[in-house]
Enzyme design. Sequence first.
Site, short mmCIF file in Angstrom:
data_model
loop_
_atom_site.label_atom_id
_atom_site.label_comp_id
_atom_site.label_asym_id
_atom_site.label_seq_id
_atom_site.Cartn_x
_atom_site.Cartn_y
_atom_site.Cartn_z
N TYR A 46 59.50 -6.23 52.08
CA TYR A 46 58.46 -6.96 52.81
C TYR A 46 58.36 -6.60 54.29
O TYR A 46 57.50 -7.12 54.99
CB TYR A 46 58.68 -8.48 52.67
CG TYR A 46 58.63 -8.93 51.22
CD1 TYR A 46 57.45 -8.83 50.49
CD2 TYR A 46 59.77 -9.42 50.58
CE1 TYR A 46 57.40 -9.21 49.15
CE2 TYR A 46 59.73 -9.80 49.25
CZ TYR A 46 58.55 -9.70 48.54
OH TYR A 46 58.49 -10.08 47.22
N ASN A 77 48.35 -16.42 49.26
CA ASN A 77 49.45 -15.62 48.74
C ASN A 77 50.34 -16.60 47.97
O ASN A 77 51.17 -17.29 48.57
CB ASN A 77 50.25 -14.94 49.86
CG ASN A 77 51.35 -14.05 49.29
OD1 ASN A 77 51.65 -14.11 48.10
ND2 ASN A 77 51.94 -13.22 50.14
N HIS A 136 52.89 -15.18 39.34
CA HIS A 136 53.14 -14.62 38.02
C HIS A 136 53.30 -15.68 36.93
O HIS A 136 53.45 -15.34 35.76
CB HIS A 136 54.39 -13.73 38.09
CG HIS A 136 54.37 -12.84 39.32
ND1 HIS A 136 53.45 -11.83 39.48
CD2 HIS A 136 55.09 -12.87 40.48
CE1 HIS A 136 53.63 -11.25 40.66
NE2 HIS A 136 54.62 -11.88 41.29
N ASP A 151 44.39 -23.18 37.81
CA ASP A 151 43.43 -24.25 37.53
C ASP A 151 42.90 -24.88 38.81
O ASP A 151 41.72 -25.23 38.90
CB ASP A 151 44.07 -25.34 36.65
CG ASP A 151 44.27 -24.87 35.21
OD1 ASP A 151 43.72 -23.82 34.84
OD2 ASP A 151 44.98 -25.57 34.47
N HIS A 195 48.76 -10.02 48.73
CA HIS A 195 50.21 -9.76 48.63
C HIS A 195 50.59 -8.76 49.69
O HIS A 195 49.85 -7.80 49.95
CB HIS A 195 50.57 -9.23 47.24
CG HIS A 195 50.30 -10.23 46.17
ND1 HIS A 195 51.10 -11.33 45.97
CD2 HIS A 195 49.29 -10.34 45.29
CE1 HIS A 195 50.60 -12.07 45.01
NE2 HIS A 195 49.49 -11.50 44.57
N LEU A 196 51.75 -8.96 50.25
CA LEU A 196 52.29 -7.99 51.21
C LEU A 196 52.64 -6.70 50.49
O LEU A 196 52.35 -5.60 50.96
CB LEU A 196 53.55 -8.57 51.87
CG LEU A 196 53.28 -9.81 52.74
CD1 LEU A 196 54.47 -10.74 52.70
CD2 LEU A 196 52.96 -9.40 54.15
N SER A 197 53.30 -6.85 49.34
CA SER A 197 53.73 -5.68 48.57
C SER A 197 52.67 -5.34 47.51
O SER A 197 51.78 -6.15 47.23
CB SER A 197 55.07 -5.98 47.89
OG SER A 197 54.92 -7.05 46.95
N ARG A 242 55.93 -8.50 37.41
CA ARG A 242 55.08 -8.82 38.57
C ARG A 242 53.66 -8.26 38.38
O ARG A 242 52.78 -8.49 39.20
CB ARG A 242 55.65 -8.23 39.86
CG ARG A 242 56.85 -8.96 40.38
CD ARG A 242 57.23 -8.43 41.76
NE ARG A 242 58.62 -8.62 42.01
CZ ARG A 242 59.15 -9.73 42.57
NH1 ARG A 242 58.38 -10.71 42.95
NH2 ARG A 242 60.46 -9.83 42.75
C1 DQA Z 1 54.51 -11.41 47.07
C2 DQA Z 1 54.81 -10.68 45.75
C3 DQA Z 1 55.44 -11.64 44.75
O1 DQA Z 1 55.73 -10.95 43.54
C4 DQA Z 1 56.73 -12.21 45.30
O2 DQA Z 1 57.27 -13.15 44.40
C5 DQA Z 1 56.57 -12.79 46.65
C6 DQA Z 1 55.76 -12.06 47.64
C7 DQA Z 1 53.97 -10.43 48.15
O3 DQA Z 1 53.35 -10.91 49.10
O4 DQA Z 1 54.19 -9.22 48.06
O5 DQA Z 1 57.18 -13.79 47.00
O6 DQA Z 1 53.52 -12.38 46.84
#
Ligand code: DQA
Length: 146
Positions: A22, A73, A79, A86, A99-101, A110
């Site tokens: 991250y 986020n 997941h 909902d 998502h950051l990643s 994921r």
């Molecule tokens: C995340 C990706 C998710 O899989 C992970 O559980 C996170 C961070 C991201 O921002 O990359 O907590 O949402």
Amino acid sequence: MIVAVINGPNLNLLGVREPDVYGTVTLEQINERIEALAEELGIEVAICQHNSEGEIIDAIHQAGCEADGIVINPAGYTHTSVAIHDALKAVPIPAIEVHLSNILAREDWRHRSMTAIACEGIIGGLGAESYLLAVRGIVALAEGQS
Ligand code: DQA
């Protein structure tokens, strides 16, 4: 124009949490960048972070009454959470998941997002930049430009 930015569990630990995945940017630094962008765009942002699913759902409900769009986020709940899916479906405003990643380049489990399928779009893999692009995107959607 008000955009709600909702962060899920463990994102309060950005900066120290798995920096190889991250990076070292903190949530506070991301929020500062979002606020600077909001000023540039002439919009308001309401930013929050919650570690529990119920509080995230409450924040979505509140945004549905007070905001024009949501950037979310959902972190680990991405997941698994039918309830956040909902809630996003239940409110009359658009949402973009960030998502950051790049979740598609990580573990198989994921690769599925329960929550993105309740959103208009998804942006990931660009670190803090994912949030800034999502804010621009939600403003365009809320203004009916996209
Ligand atoms: C995340 C990706 C998710 O899989 C992970 O559980 C996170 C961070 C991201 O921002 O990359 O907590 O949402």
